[in-house]
Scaffold this motif. Structure first.
Motif, PDB file in Angstrom:
ATOM      1  N   HIS A  24       0.834  -1.210   0.000  1.00 39.86           N
ATOM      2  CA  HIS A  24       0.000   0.000   0.000  1.00 39.86           C
ATOM      3  C   HIS A  24       0.863   1.253   0.000  1.00 39.86           C
ATOM      4  O   HIS A  24       1.962   1.267   0.565  1.00 39.86           O
ATOM      5  CB  HIS A  24      -1.026  -0.003   1.142  1.00 39.86           C
ATOM      6  CG  HIS A  24      -0.457   0.031   2.528  1.00 39.86           C
ATOM      7  ND1 HIS A  24      -0.130   1.197   3.176  1.00 39.86           N
ATOM      8  CD2 HIS A  24      -0.164  -0.967   3.403  1.00 39.86           C
ATOM      9  CE1 HIS A  24       0.317   0.921   4.390  1.00 39.86           C
ATOM     10  NE2 HIS A  24       0.326  -0.390   4.560  1.00 39.86           N
ATOM     11  N   GLU A  46      -5.013   1.843   2.995  1.00 41.10           N
ATOM     12  CA  GLU A  46      -4.931   0.697   3.914  1.00 41.10           C
ATOM     13  C   GLU A  46      -5.009   1.152   5.365  1.00 41.10           C
ATOM     14  O   GLU A  46      -5.626   0.503   6.195  1.00 41.10           O
ATOM     15  CB  GLU A  46      -3.612  -0.066   3.690  1.00 41.10           C
ATOM     16  CG  GLU A  46      -3.533  -1.419   4.418  1.00 41.10           C
ATOM     17  CD  GLU A  46      -3.094  -1.324   5.873  1.00 41.10           C
ATOM     18  OE1 GLU A  46      -3.339  -2.285   6.630  1.00 41.10           O
ATOM     19  OE2 GLU A  46      -2.518  -0.295   6.268  1.00 41.10           O
ATOM     20  N   GLU A  47      -4.381   2.280   5.651  1.00 42.02           N
ATOM     21  CA  GLU A  47      -4.288   2.724   7.051  1.00 42.02           C
ATOM     22  C   GLU A  47      -5.628   3.200   7.612  1.00 42.02           C
ATOM     23  O   GLU A  47      -5.745   3.469   8.798  1.00 42.02           O
ATOM     24  CB  GLU A  47      -3.218   3.823   7.197  1.00 42.02           C
ATOM     25  CG  GLU A  47      -1.807   3.371   6.815  1.00 42.02           C
ATOM     26  CD  GLU A  47      -1.210   2.317   7.761  1.00 42.02           C
ATOM     27  OE1 GLU A  47      -1.874   1.941   8.733  1.00 42.02           O
ATOM     28  OE2 GLU A  47      -0.076   1.864   7.496  1.00 42.02           O
ATOM     29  N   GLU A 100       1.721  -7.386   3.089  1.00 41.72           N
ATOM     30  CA  GLU A 100       2.464  -7.094   4.318  1.00 41.72           C
ATOM     31  C   GLU A 100       1.824  -7.884   5.460  1.00 41.72           C
ATOM     32  O   GLU A 100       0.746  -8.439   5.315  1.00 41.72           O
ATOM     33  CB  GLU A 100       2.359  -5.601   4.635  1.00 41.72           C
ATOM     34  CG  GLU A 100       0.914  -5.184   4.893  1.00 41.72           C
ATOM     35  CD  GLU A 100       0.752  -3.771   5.401  1.00 41.72           C
ATOM     36  OE1 GLU A 100       1.744  -3.163   5.799  1.00 41.72           O
ATOM     37  OE2 GLU A 100      -0.373  -3.277   5.390  1.00 41.72           O
ATOM     38  N   ASP A 113       6.495   0.470   6.452  1.00 42.86           N
ATOM     39  CA  ASP A 113       5.043   0.294   6.295  1.00 42.86           C
ATOM     40  C   ASP A 113       4.505   1.382   5.396  1.00 42.86           C
ATOM     41  O   ASP A 113       4.229   2.467   5.856  1.00 42.86           O
ATOM     42  CB  ASP A 113       4.406   0.330   7.703  1.00 42.86           C
ATOM     43  CG  ASP A 113       2.915   0.083   7.664  1.00 42.86           C
ATOM     44  OD1 ASP A 113       2.388  -0.287   6.606  1.00 42.86           O
ATOM     45  OD2 ASP A 113       2.268   0.280   8.704  1.00 42.86           O
ATOM     46  N   ASP A 114       4.349   1.149   4.116  1.00 42.32           N
ATOM     47  CA  ASP A 114       4.606  -0.088   3.410  1.00 42.32           C
ATOM     48  C   ASP A 114       5.083   0.259   2.010  1.00 42.32           C
ATOM     49  O   ASP A 114       4.970  -0.522   1.089  1.00 42.32           O
ATOM     50  CB  ASP A 114       3.310  -0.923   3.408  1.00 42.32           C
ATOM     51  CG  ASP A 114       3.435  -2.242   2.688  1.00 42.32           C
ATOM     52  OD1 ASP A 114       4.478  -2.890   2.808  1.00 42.32           O
ATOM     53  OD2 ASP A 114       2.501  -2.579   1.954  1.00 42.32           O
TER      54      ASP A 114
HETATM   55 ZN   LIG Z   1       0.770  -1.307   6.415  1.00 41.04          ZN
END
Ligand SMILES: [Zn+2]
Length: 486
Positions: A120, A189-190, A217, A155-156
């Motif tokens: 992501h 994603e977060e 991940e 990340d990431d």
């Molecule tokens: Zn992540």
């Protein structure tokens, strides 16, 4: 009679000892036969510089309500086009929900189900007030002391960049996959991934795409956290825990605090919260955590190995130890964490209500309904209501026996010969959950090397990746593409 009983007890003890000893001694590491592979030559510094550039874009996911950092994602897309020209001209690229990216590397055999390699592009914000604790500013992408520094290096963004580095390498080397390989890069994603991974997965489903596995991940290579195991361990997560936030509200009659009832709303609520802490959900040894212990037992010191190899008898002992605290507790239990409490307005006014927020991470095997029922039973007070604020059940548990898992495992052993491979359970969440219906199996692993102190860098301060490790990650993906292409 007594003599006979004594003899019987003696025979049972000897028998058990023999079984326990046998199970312990015969639990040895699997023999690993791996062919030597050629180590691909890559320009590590050039790759580090490209990652550094990616880190400098503030592709921050603040919250679901906040606007998307559109301009920053635009710059990120432009960087990917410029950095990976062979990918740009050979793979079919699709933009989903304006900011997410899906690349398709068409395989020659349409009968083979596809592989999806994920990452992501968004990152979490830097916690206000922590900026000056960073050795190098979080969006500087500084390259120093053998590392690339900044938000997204763990990340990431590193997955996105390393996957495309590997694809660029393999396209130039002439790899022609039989199996179609997708690269799917979400932009949210977060904040749960509804518009990125959620929509990419919907799009593929509409196209009728069959998918063998996704690799996202999740877990990493860790050293120094498993008692008695010196070697680094690569954990491939087969599942992720569920997430549940409950709001507890206690209500009471208001009034002046000079004539109070026995319990105010604050008192009732406090009682409810401490009851939840005192009565946590029970421990259980479920897949994939049981798979993990099976994989690691042969490498453990004899005492631990004896307990794990004889779970038919000693499981309660094991669970008792694991449930005591920290990360091991989170592996065997749906965890309870009271995180917010609010109530009352003035020192001499009886509050009419008070609320507490409690966050649970649900173990595979439990559901949201189980947790809500447990909370209602435990609180057991009609003046305290329990409301679901946000929730998602645990993911399915993917197979350790699939061809896809074996390919990932083989790739790790070929490219990182010093590590032990084990299945694992991801304690946090990932975009993978959006692909559960679409893919036969969902795996979560990046070969990042973590020591005990590195975990706090993810979402924390001083996020950075060592360039040597970044090169290992790229080589892992290069080899993985060869292994899954067949
Ligand atoms: Zn992540």
């Amino acid at each position: 009679m007594l003599k006979k009983l004594g003899l019987l007890i003696f025979v049972v003890i000897v028998g058990l000892t023999v079984v326990i000893a046998f199970n312990t001694i015969t639990n040895t590491p699997p023999e690993v036969i791996t062919e030597q592979i050629a180590i691909p030559q890559i320009d590590e510094m050039a790759a580090a510089k490209r990652l550094s550039q990616a880190v400098q874009f503030k592709t921050i996911s603040q919250s679901r309500e906040a606007p998307v950092a559109a301009a920053e994602f635009g710059k990120m897309h432009a960087l990917l086009n410029a950095s990976f020209p062979t990918v740009a001209s050979n793979l079919k690229k699709q933009i989903i929900s304006e900011h997410s990216l899906l690349y398709k590397w068409e395989g020659s055999d349409p009968a083979l189900p596809a592989a999806i390699l994920m990452g992501h592009m968004d990152v979490v914000p830097v916690e206000p007030g922590t900026e000056d604790r960073w050795e190098h500013p979080p969006f500087s992408g500084v390259i120093k002391d053998g590392a690339v520094w900044g938000r997204g290096t763990l990340d990431d963004k590193l997955s996105v960049m390393a996957l495309l580095e590997a694809a660029e390498f393999q396209l130039k080397a002439g790899l022609k996959p039989k199996r179609t390989i997708y690269f799917a890069f979400g932009h949210d994603e977060e904040i749960g991934g509804p518009n990125g991974a959620g929509k990419i997965s919907e799009f593929l489903e509409e196209q009728g795409v069959r998918v063998a596995f996704t690799l996202d991940e999740g877990m990493v290579i860790v050293q120094g956290i498993m008692p008695g195991i010196e070697r680094p361990i690569a954990f491939i997560a087969l599942a992720e825990k569920g997430y549940l936030t409950l709001e507890l509200t206690a209500t009471a009659t208001g009034g002046h605090s000079s004539i109070p009832p026995k319990e105010t709303a604050v008192g009732k609520l406090s009682k409810a919260v401490s009851a939840l802490e005192a009565n946590r959900l029970p421990t259980a040894l479920q897949r994939p955590v049981s798979d993990m212990f099976d994989a690691l037992a042969p490498y453990m010191p004899t005492s631990l190995k004896a307990v794990i190899s004889n779970r038919w008898l000693l499981e309660p002992v094991l669970l008792g130890q694991l449930g005591k605290g920290g990360a091991t507790n989170a592996m065997v239990r749906t965890t309870t964490a009271a995180t917010i409490i609010q109530g009352g307005t003035k020192d001499n006014v009886l509050p009419t209500s008070a609320t507490a927020t409690v966050n649970f991470r649900i173990l595979p095997g439990n559901t949201i309904e189980d947790v809500v029922a447990h909370v209602n039973d435990t609180v057991n007070d009609p003046s305290v209501t329990v409301k679901v604020k946000q929730g998602g059940n645990p993911s399915k548990v993917s197979r350790q026996t699939s061809e896809s898992y074996k390919k990932i495992e083989k790739t790790i052993m070929e490219t990182l010969p010093d590590v032990i491979v084990s299945p694992g359970l991801m304690l946090a969440g990932s975009d993978s959950k959006h692909y559960e219906k679409l893919a036969d199996d969902n795996y979560r692993f990046i070969p990042m090397r973590f020591g005990p102190k590195d975990l706090s860098r993810v979402h924390g301060t001083n996020e950075r990746v060592m360039i040597k490790n970044y090169a290992e990650i790229i080589r892992f993906y290069i080899r993985l593409m060869e292994n899954v292409a067949q």
